[in-house]
Write a protein that holds these residues in place. Structure first.
Motif, PDB file in Angstrom:
ATOM      1  N   SER A 128     -19.918  49.508 -16.370  1.00  0.00           N
ATOM      2  CA  SER A 128     -20.332  48.131 -16.418  1.00  0.00           C
ATOM      3  C   SER A 128     -20.951  47.550 -17.725  1.00  0.00           C
ATOM      4  N   PHE A 129     -21.057  46.482 -18.093  1.00  0.00           N
ATOM      5  CA  PHE A 129     -21.480  46.092 -19.559  1.00  0.00           C
ATOM      6  C   PHE A 129     -22.605  45.003 -19.305  1.00  0.00           C
ATOM      7  N   SER A 130     -23.473  45.063 -20.124  1.00  0.00           N
ATOM      8  CA  SER A 130     -24.729  44.148 -19.868  1.00  0.00           C
ATOM      9  C   SER A 130     -24.271  42.555 -20.446  1.00  0.00           C
ATOM     10  N   ARG A 131     -24.955  41.765 -20.577  1.00  0.00           N
ATOM     11  CA  ARG A 131     -24.847  40.359 -21.005  1.00  0.00           C
ATOM     12  C   ARG A 131     -25.057  40.684 -22.768  1.00  0.00           C
ATOM     13  N   ARG A 132     -25.600  41.738 -23.168  1.00  0.00           N
ATOM     14  CA  ARG A 132     -25.860  41.990 -24.479  1.00  0.00           C
ATOM     15  C   ARG A 132     -24.836  42.851 -25.266  1.00  0.00           C
ATOM     16  N   LYS A 142      -9.153  57.551 -12.405  1.00  0.00           N
ATOM     17  CA  LYS A 142     -10.597  57.587 -11.860  1.00  0.00           C
ATOM     18  C   LYS A 142     -11.386  56.466 -12.248  1.00  0.00           C
ATOM     19  N   VAL A 143     -10.898  55.992 -13.461  1.00  0.00           N
ATOM     20  CA  VAL A 143     -11.920  54.756 -14.172  1.00  0.00           C
ATOM     21  C   VAL A 143     -11.686  53.577 -13.670  1.00  0.00           C
ATOM     22  N   TYR A 144     -13.115  52.851 -13.413  1.00  0.00           N
ATOM     23  CA  TYR A 144     -12.701  51.244 -12.994  1.00  0.00           C
ATOM     24  C   TYR A 144     -14.016  50.602 -14.024  1.00  0.00           C
ATOM     25  N   LYS A 162     -14.263  46.569 -25.900  1.00  0.00           N
ATOM     26  CA  LYS A 162     -12.758  46.807 -26.305  1.00  0.00           C
ATOM     27  C   LYS A 162     -12.684  48.318 -26.682  1.00  0.00           C
ATOM     28  N   ILE A 163     -13.622  49.004 -27.258  1.00  0.00           N
ATOM     29  CA  ILE A 163     -13.296  50.404 -27.568  1.00  0.00           C
ATOM     30  C   ILE A 163     -13.297  51.062 -26.143  1.00  0.00           C
ATOM     31  N   VAL A 164     -14.327  50.998 -25.092  1.00  0.00           N
ATOM     32  CA  VAL A 164     -14.310  51.491 -24.094  1.00  0.00           C
ATOM     33  C   VAL A 164     -13.013  50.971 -23.247  1.00  0.00           C
ATOM     34  N   LEU A 165     -12.568  50.037 -23.140  1.00  0.00           N
ATOM     35  CA  LEU A 165     -11.584  49.814 -22.492  1.00  0.00           C
ATOM     36  C   LEU A 165     -10.262  50.294 -23.123  1.00  0.00           C
ATOM     37  N   ARG A 166     -10.225  50.484 -24.362  1.00  0.00           N
ATOM     38  CA  ARG A 166      -9.021  51.039 -25.027  1.00  0.00           C
ATOM     39  C   ARG A 166      -9.170  52.666 -24.696  1.00  0.00           C
ATOM     40  N   GLU A 167     -10.219  53.214 -24.840  1.00  0.00           N
ATOM     41  CA  GLU A 167     -10.462  54.785 -24.581  1.00  0.00           C
ATOM     42  C   GLU A 167     -10.349  55.285 -23.119  1.00  0.00           C
TER      43      GLU A 167
END
Length: 449
Positions: A319-323, A341-343, A330-335
């Motif tokens: 999860s990401f925060s508002r900040r 196993k990842v949501y 984008k980096i986390v989504l790409r990697e």
């Protein structure tokens, strides 16, 4: 004539409702709402906000008190001001996000507290003594007087102290922008309110009935902290008074994630989370802050370390925060986004945060968020922290405190997430609520939802 039942202990000094004064920031407001919840008044609270003008010149002058920002905003409403070729619009012309929340006005809230007090005692008075012969006699004799005057005269004849503090209002505020409003309410209605200020106001502690603040807010007074502050800035940055008996020191931030809330979240998220392969690792990612500045290198490092522990995870939810900056997500989504196993939460409602706190087996949290760390460390589950080496000042002192207590461990990427460990969970919100009860009892007041 004997004393009417209204003046007995049943209605004496009972707080039944709360006013929360927020600043528009979720972290600060969550602390106030969490305390009100711990006191049992979550169904009897109203939220008011101190709205600091945003954007344009206000961002450049963010260090000014909110009162000066509002005066500046008023001036800009009268005249269009151009800064570096751009027209700076007043607050009313921008979307501030607070359209359905009341503005925190100290005079209005103080007046409401006083009027509610008078109505409260009169309502009880009418119910309890309407059959009294003396009351009936006075009712007909005092037709031209206000009902409150009638009450006072009755109290005088009955030898009753009319200055008993009945029906007070609890006011809970958090954050620098709320200090002047909260202290003004206390000044205007001292007999009708109990004011709690969360986070250190730096000076004038006696303006409040109770101050609740984390220990690391006093870090600037330590020898090491003093060396980091230029002498000419010390009076503006450091607390000017040592904590006294009406200052409650906590380890971390207050919050709403108590056992009842987590049980409710566990039930609400049962369908989605209960059947996930275990162990479930939850990763909460914040964003760079003034005292925790980091770049894309840390985000890339986090992605690599998470890949290293995936073998020991049944499921991984992020999860990401508002900040959180978009480039970070984008980096986390790409990697990691393509792994089975990842949501990765997309930011749309409902927010799974409370469900994650309830169902997770372990957490990895970036060091920039005191709130997220405090919540996770109240669950008693393993909490790993990443990025602490990029933090300084009070943040570094907070992390040191957690590490010394054994509440968190550094995230290295070598962990086996199926191996658990335990510690004494943080219990700051409950402790703070208990201190509020104690302080109220000293005044002869109590909370009764």
């Amino acid at each position: 004539m004997g004393r009417p039942e209204i003046f007995g202990g049943e209605l004496y000094g009972v707080i039944r409702r709360a006013i929360v004064i927020g600043n528009g920031f979720a972290g600060s407001e969550n602390q106030s709402i969490g305390l009100v919840r711990a006191l049992g008044l979550s169904n009897h609270q109203s939220l008011y906000r101190v709205t600091r003008p945003r954007g344009g010149i206000h961002e450049r002058l963010h260090w000014l008190p909110v009162s000066l920002h509002k005066k500046l905003d008023y001036f800009m409403k009268q005249f269009q001001i151009t800064v570096r070729g751009k027209t700076v619009m007043p607050l009313s012309a921008e979307k501030n996000g607070f359209l359905d929340t009341l503005e925190a006005d100290a005079k209005h809230i103080a007046k409401m507290a006083r009027e509610s007090f008078e109505k409260y005692i009169l309502d009880g008075f009418f119910k309890r003594v309407q059959d009294s012969n003396e009351w009936i006699s006075m009712e007909f004799q005092q037709k031209d007087s206000s009902m409150l005057d009638v009450y006072k005269k009755f109290a005088y004849r009955s030898k009753v102290d009319i200055h008993h503090k009945d029906g007070p209002l609890l006011v809970v505020a958090s954050g620098r922008d709320t200090i002047s409003v909260a202290s003004h309410i206390k000044q205007l209605a001292p007999e009708n309110v109990f004011v709690v200020q969360i986070q250190h106001p730096r000076s004038g502690l006696k303006r409040f009935d109770l101050v609740i603040t984390p220990r690391h807010d006093y870090y600037p007074l330590t020898p090491h902290g003093q060396k980091q502050i230029p002498w000419f800035l010390q009076r503006w940055i450091t607390p000017r008074e040592l904590p006294d008996r009406h200052v409650v020191l906590t380890v971390g931030a207050l919050h709403q994630a108590d056992s009842a809330m987590l049980r409710s979240a566990a039930s609400a998220w049962h369908t989605e989370l209960a059947s996930l392969p275990r162990p479930l690792l939850v990763v909460n990612i914040g964003g760079p802050a003034r005292s925790c500045q980091y770049g894309m290198d840390l985000v890339k490092q986090l992605s690599v370390l998470l890949q290293n522990v995936l073998w020991s995870c049944g499921s991984l939810r992020i999860s990401f925060s508002r900040r959180t900056p978009e480039k970070v997500s984008k980096i986390v989504l790409r990697e990691l986004g393509g792994h089975s196993k990842v949501y990765i939460w997309n930011g749309e409602e409902p927010n799974p945060h409370m469900g994650h706190l309830a169902w997770a087996d372990a957490f990895v949290i970036t060091a920039d968020s005191v709130s997220m760390l405090s919540e996770a460390c109240s669950t008693g589950k393993p909490v790993y922290i990443i990025g602490a080496e990029h933090c300084k000042w009070k943040f570094a002192d907070f992390h040191k405190s957690l590490l010394e207590r054994g509440v968190v461990r550094p995230f290295t990427g070598k962990e086996n997430m199926s191996e658990s460990w335990s510690y004494s969970p943080l219990n700051d919100t409950a402790v703070a609520a208990s201190r509020v009860h104690d302080a109220l009892a000293e005044r002869g007041w109590k909370v009764q939802p």
